[in-house]
Structure formats: C-alpha cells, structure tokens
Design a protein around this motif. Structure first.
Motif, PDB file in Angstrom:
ATOM      1  N   ASP A 178       0.864  -1.178   0.000  1.00 47.79           N
ATOM      2  CA  ASP A 178       0.000   0.000   0.000  1.00 47.79           C
ATOM      3  C   ASP A 178       0.898   1.225   0.000  1.00 47.79           C
ATOM      4  OD1 ASP A 178      -1.625   2.250   1.109  1.00 47.79           O
ATOM      5  OD2 ASP A 178      -3.172   0.704   1.228  1.00 47.79           O
ATOM      6  N   TRP A 179       0.559   2.254  -0.785  1.00 46.52           N
ATOM      7  CA  TRP A 179       1.392   3.449  -0.817  1.00 46.52           C
ATOM      8  C   TRP A 179       1.492   4.119   0.548  1.00 46.52           C
ATOM      9  CZ3 TRP A 179       4.859   4.255  -4.274  1.00 46.52           C
ATOM     10  CH2 TRP A 179       4.675   3.861  -5.602  1.00 46.52           C
ATOM     11  N   ALA A 180       0.574   3.786   1.457  1.00 46.90           N
ATOM     12  CA  ALA A 180       0.640   4.355   2.804  1.00 46.90           C
ATOM     13  C   ALA A 180       1.651   3.635   3.687  1.00 46.90           C
ATOM     14  CB  ALA A 180      -0.741   4.314   3.453  1.00 46.90           C
ATOM     15  N   SER A 181       2.283   2.580   3.152  1.00 48.89           N
ATOM     16  CA  SER A 181       3.246   1.802   3.932  1.00 48.89           C
ATOM     17  C   SER A 181       4.542   2.584   4.134  1.00 48.89           C
ATOM     18  CB  SER A 181       3.550   0.477   3.235  1.00 48.89           C
ATOM     19  OG  SER A 181       2.382  -0.290   3.072  1.00 48.89           O
ATOM     20  N   SER A 201       1.152  -2.112  -9.306  1.00 44.47           N
ATOM     21  CA  SER A 201       0.588  -1.105  -8.423  1.00 44.47           C
ATOM     22  C   SER A 201      -0.272  -0.162  -9.260  1.00 44.47           C
ATOM     23  CB  SER A 201       1.708  -0.347  -7.701  1.00 44.47           C
ATOM     24  OG  SER A 201       1.179   0.565  -6.759  1.00 44.47           O
ATOM     25  N   GLY A 225       0.533   7.830  -2.647  1.00 43.47           N
ATOM     26  CA  GLY A 225       0.218   7.498  -4.028  1.00 43.47           C
ATOM     27  C   GLY A 225       0.161   8.691  -4.949  1.00 43.47           C
ATOM     28  N   CYS A 239       4.392   8.452  -0.084  1.00 46.68           N
ATOM     29  CA  CYS A 239       4.094   7.190   0.588  1.00 46.68           C
ATOM     30  C   CYS A 239       3.886   7.465   2.079  1.00 46.68           C
ATOM     31  CB  CYS A 239       5.184   6.161   0.332  1.00 46.68           C
ATOM     32  SG  CYS A 239       6.859   6.716   0.677  1.00 46.68           S
TER      33      CYS A 239
END
Length: 589
Positions: A178-181, A201, A225, A239
């Motif tokens: 996940d781009w939030a990682s 992705s 993202g 991110c």
C-alpha cells in the motif's frame, strides 16, 4: 547449459576458458533441448548457471551435472533472491549442487556467502551473485577432475544461514504494498522485483509495474500514491510517514496491452497522462532532501587535482537526456582546476550497454528517438575525445555503444570481472560512437574487424592484451585502486607524456581524415538501419523487450555466418529480466 546466454553464462564461459578448459554454451528452452545438447557430446561436466526448466534424469545420471542456485545451502526455490531482498536478509549466498529429481536438493559441490547489499535485484545478481557463482563454477571444475571427490549430502552440509528453507515462487500478492506503507518496505518490494517481474501497483489511476526505486524526501504532507514531482526520467511518489520515493522506470497498462519497461516520464506520457501537472524539481544532486540525480561530480585526491563524474544508466541503457546532460557535466568538470578527469558508472556491475531500447520503443516515433539518442551519445564521445584535461574512463561490463564510449578517453581501465561485448550486430544496427576511428586506433584494424564481426565477448585480460583497455583493476578495492591510479596520472611527467602521446596521435590521425568523415559514414549506415530497417532492428528490439521469439529471417548475409537464428531474450539482469541497453543481448546457435 542455460535458459539464456546472459551475463553470468558469458562470464562463466570466459573464466573457464581463461583457466585452460574447453567450454561451449548451449541455450535450452525445453527438456528435449537439453537431451539434444548433451546427446552426442563428449563433455566431462555439465554446468547450469541459469536454468529455469527441469533436467531430464537421462542427462544427470549419465554426466556429472551441476546447477548453480542463487541461495545459500538449505535454500530452495525459484524466487530465492526475491525473498532474501524482500525480507532484508543481511547475508546471502550461492550454492553449486548436483542435479537430482527434486529442485535444489542435490549434494553440494561448492558454496559462497556474502553480505547482501540494499540494492535492486538486478545489481545484486550482476554483482555479488555472479562473482560468487563464477568462483563456485571454477571450484566445481577443479573438483570434477579429482577422481576421489564426492559432493556432500545437503543434510550433512554446514548451513551458514541456519533459518533458510524451501520457498515457493513469489507471487504478485507477496509483492503487493500500500502506498501508505513505510517507504523502506516499499523500496524492498520493488527492489526484489527488479528487473523482473516488477511490482504491480497504481499510479495516476492506471495499473503499472514498478522498477528502479530510490529513496525520496521526508516531512511531506501529501496523500500516499500522489505524484509529487518529476526530475529527468523519474517521478516522485508520496508514501507513508510523510515520505516519498522516486520511480525511475515502469511499464503501464495501455488498455490492449502492457507497455515495455521504459523511463517513467516517457511511459506516463505515452499513456496520455499529462506531465505538466507534475512539478519539476531542480536539485543538483542526491542529498539529504532526497532529490533524484543520475549524474554527480566530486573532487578526489589530497589536493583535489582529480575530478570524478559518475553517472547511473539503469541496467546499462542510456537515454537521450542522460547522454546530453552527461556531455554538459563533463564539459563543466573540464573547466574546474583539476588535471585528471575520471568518468565512471555508478553501477559497479554494468558500465553501459548503449541505446536505451525501452525509451526508443515507448516513443511515438521510435526511429526518430533512436536517431536523436545516437547523435547525443556521439556528442558525448566527442566531449571526452577533446577534453582539455587528461580523461580517464573506468568501465565495468559493457556492450555495443557502451563498450565503444570509453575508447574516446586518453586512458581506459576496467575491473577484473568485466565482460565486454564490443559489437553491435545482434540488434540489427551498425553502430556509431565514433568507433570506426577509436576502435582501430586502439586495437588495430584486423582485431577491430574480428571483434565487430565475430560478436563474441572478451574478458578484461583479453581487453588488456589487445589494447582495448590500458589497465585492469582488482574487483575488491577497485575504488581505492582507481583513485590511486588517477593520482599517478596527476604526476607532472606522466601527465605530460600521456597527453603528448594521445593528443599527438589524435592530431596526426585527424589531419589525414577528419572526425566528421568517420561519423558521417557511421550515421549513414545507422540511418539505413533505423529509417529503412535494413537489418531488422525493429523486430529484434521488440523481441528483446517483450521476451518473444524473433520471427525475422534466420540469417542476414550482411551479418556473416556468426549470426544465429534467434535472439536470446534474457540478459545481464537477474533471471527473467532484460537489459535496458542492447549491448548485452546476443544471438547464438
């Protein structure tokens, strides 16, 4: 035997021959290919440096057959290196083992371990893995000649990394993030899939495969993202934790097909994504702010008399922009108060492979893009050739235009493990880079003709013997050795004598035939190759990039009898990955 004639197989073959042994390469894609290749041969030993298919029992029960596995003792599976990078293993290894019915479970012939750097898979495979594999292969050859040697059962073998085990093939679901990682986690996932298969992705609401990831900035306030910026060919993506990463290369879903892997900005533009809405960053170097840069300059030596320009060509492919900016960087560096200018690649495994095929293929006008790039790399060669400082180019493995580029320098050096493909033929191009002048100037007309027509690789020692390079440095400690060597050329007497010799020769040669005449002849052939497709460049390029069989003519009389009937689609990347420049792709029967 190998599933492709890649960088490891070429280096292994050269090392075996250098050790006094006879070796031949058989490229196999099916089990019947293996049986046919081994069928009537009188070999003492079969070595498989990179094999993706099962070896028939009829082969390994008749001949000693050794498989090179890119993992330590006890590790098994086809995604060994991918898992190691994803899980941030500090140590990894390579093992040579007997072929048996179950993959990677045979008795041990040789093994090596090494510190696993935090780099992308293709760099590790071309660097640490290939070096360890070649050491194992030479040890295997020695042991095969000993009638008393018996390989060691795996259950009795020491495990340098105790927790390794059999692992299944890594899937895209294992690579997903996940781009939030956390950015470090994202970087590991992308590095583990580079150069193949990439990580699926989403960017700009489009499915993409990601490659070539670099650390970005911190302290940002943007939705994960989001495309934050672009610099040269890379894009910056937000991110987790208020950080970002840079993506240098990607492929994108075009609706009816996936694009090839290519520079990020060019690929997004090809897909119709407006780049104007993405701000351009202008930082001059990779620094604490996390700005992307593929060219850097620094001064070396105790009194700063050595200038060093370093560049990063992704897996050897040189874009038009990189060539032009590198030309400007060398010009600016030559105006500094130094006496010796060192030009080198940042990648210690691959120096350059010439034109970036992905950038050419992704273009709306591939022939025009290839033409612009060849003109740009020629301008770079000229800048080095006429550099007012003493120019020293340090190369590692290289091919095609990337192999010819260093020859413009006053002094050329190479690492001991370098494999050099000093030819263009296998991609349907005549080539340029002023090689019709610089190559015969160094090695003589007869040797130049042999290198170009035979289309066979040479190792660093042969390159030294024929005059292609002036010095060969150690694989370990090369950076310190290079700085010391450049320091030797700073000494007044050596500096002056070298310049008098090289510049005097240049003046005499160009008085007989202007450099423009050499370039015009080269570009005349290249124009036919690119705009009339005289040697099948378009089909060969696409076959190489998309890993599909080449369906062109089996032979082209202009190539001579050395050209085989198919293009090998894997190259000096990790297993299953293609090189970005064309110099490492080869044909072989």
């Amino acid at each position: 035997m190998s599933s492709a004639d890649n960088g490891l197989t070429r280096r292994a073959g050269l090392a075996l021959r250098r050790s006094g042994r006879m070796a031949r390469t058989a490229v196999v894609t099916t089990s019947s290919d293996i049986e046919e290749a081994v069928g009537t041969c009188e070999s003492d030993l079969v070595i498989c440096p990179f094999l993706t298919i099962r070896i028939p029992e009829s082969v390994y029960t008749r001949l000693p057959t050794v498989v090179i596995h890119p993992g330590p003792v006890g590790d098994r599976g086809g995604s060994s290196l991918d898992w190691a990078i994803s899980e941030d293993e500090p140590l990894w290894g390579v093992t040579a083992l007997s072929a048996v019915g179950t993959f990677d479970s045979g008795p041990i012939w040789a093994t090596r371990t090494f510190a696993l750097p935090r780099l992308r898979k293709s760099l590790i495979y071309n660097g640490q893995v290939t070096s360890a594999a070649v050491e194992c292969i030479l040890e295997v050859a020695d042991k095969a000649a000993d009638p008393n040697f018996r390989p060691l059962d795996q259950e009795r073998a020491h495990r340098a990394i105790p927790h390794v085990r059999a692992r299944r093939l890594m899937r895209q679901s294992d690579r997903a993030f996940d781009w939030a990682s956390d950015p470090e986690q994202i970087l590991r996932h992308i590095r583990a899939a580079d150069g193949a298969p990439g990580v699926v992705s989403t960017l700009a609401q489009r499915p993409v495969r990601l490659y070539d990831a670099h650390p970005g900035r911190s302290g940002l306030d943007a939705a994960p993202g989001t495309l934050l910026g672009r610099r040269h060919h890379a894009v910056e993506v937000a991110c987790g934790g208020g950080a970002s990463i840079w993506i240098g290369h990607l492929s994108i879903d075009l609706g009816d097909r996936w694009s090839c892997k290519a520079p990020s900005t060019a690929t997004l533009a090809r897909a119709g994504i407006a780049l104007g809405a993405i701000p351009t960053t202008t930082a001059a170097a990779v620094d604490d702010a996390g700005q992307f840069a593929d060219i850097t300059y620094r001064r070396l030596g105790p009194v700063g008399e050595i200038g060093a320009v370093e560049f990063d060509s992704y897996n050897g492919g040189m874009t038009e922009s990189l060539c032009r900016r590198l030309t400007f960087a060398i010009r600016a560096a030559a105006r500094q108060g130094t006496k010796v200018l060192v030009v080198r690649g940042r990648d210690h495994a691959v120096f350059s492979n010439g034109l970036h095929l992905g950038e050419i293929e992704i273009s709306h006008e591939p022939a025009q893009q290839a033409w612009r790039t060849i003109r740009a790399i020629n301008a770079l060669c000229r800048e080095i050739l006429f550099c007012p400082q003493l120019s020293l180019v340090a190369m590692t493995s290289a091919g095609a235009g990337g192999a010819m580029l260093p020859l413009s320098a006053d002094v050329v050096v190479a690492t001991g493990h370098s494999v050099i493909d000093a030819h263009y033929r296998t991609m349907g191009l005549g080539g340029s880079e002023l090689h019709s002048y610089t190559l015969p100037r160094r090695v003589g007309a007869d040797t130049a003709h042999r290198l170009l027509e035979a289309a066979e690789p040479i190792d660093a020692l042969e390159a030294l013997d024929i005059g292609f390079v002036d010095h060969v440095g150690p694989d370990i400690g090369f950076d310190d050795w290079l700085t010391a060597l450049a320091g030797e050329y700073v000494r007044p007497q050596r500096w002056l004598s070298t310049l008098e010799r090289t510049r005097g020769r240049l003046a005499r040669d160009l008085a007989d035939k202007p450099l423009d005449a050499y370039e015009f002849e080269e570009l005349g052939e290249m124009a036919r190759n690119l705009f009339s497709d005289s040697l099948g460049f378009e089909a060969k390029r696409r076959a190489f990039l998309y890993k599909t069989p080449y369906s062109g003519p089996e032979r082209d009389s202009s190539f001579g009898d050395r050209i085989a009937d198919r293009i090998l689609l894997s190259d000096n990347d990790s297993p299953g990955a293609e090189a970005e420049g064309f110099g490492r792709g080869r044909t072989r029967r």
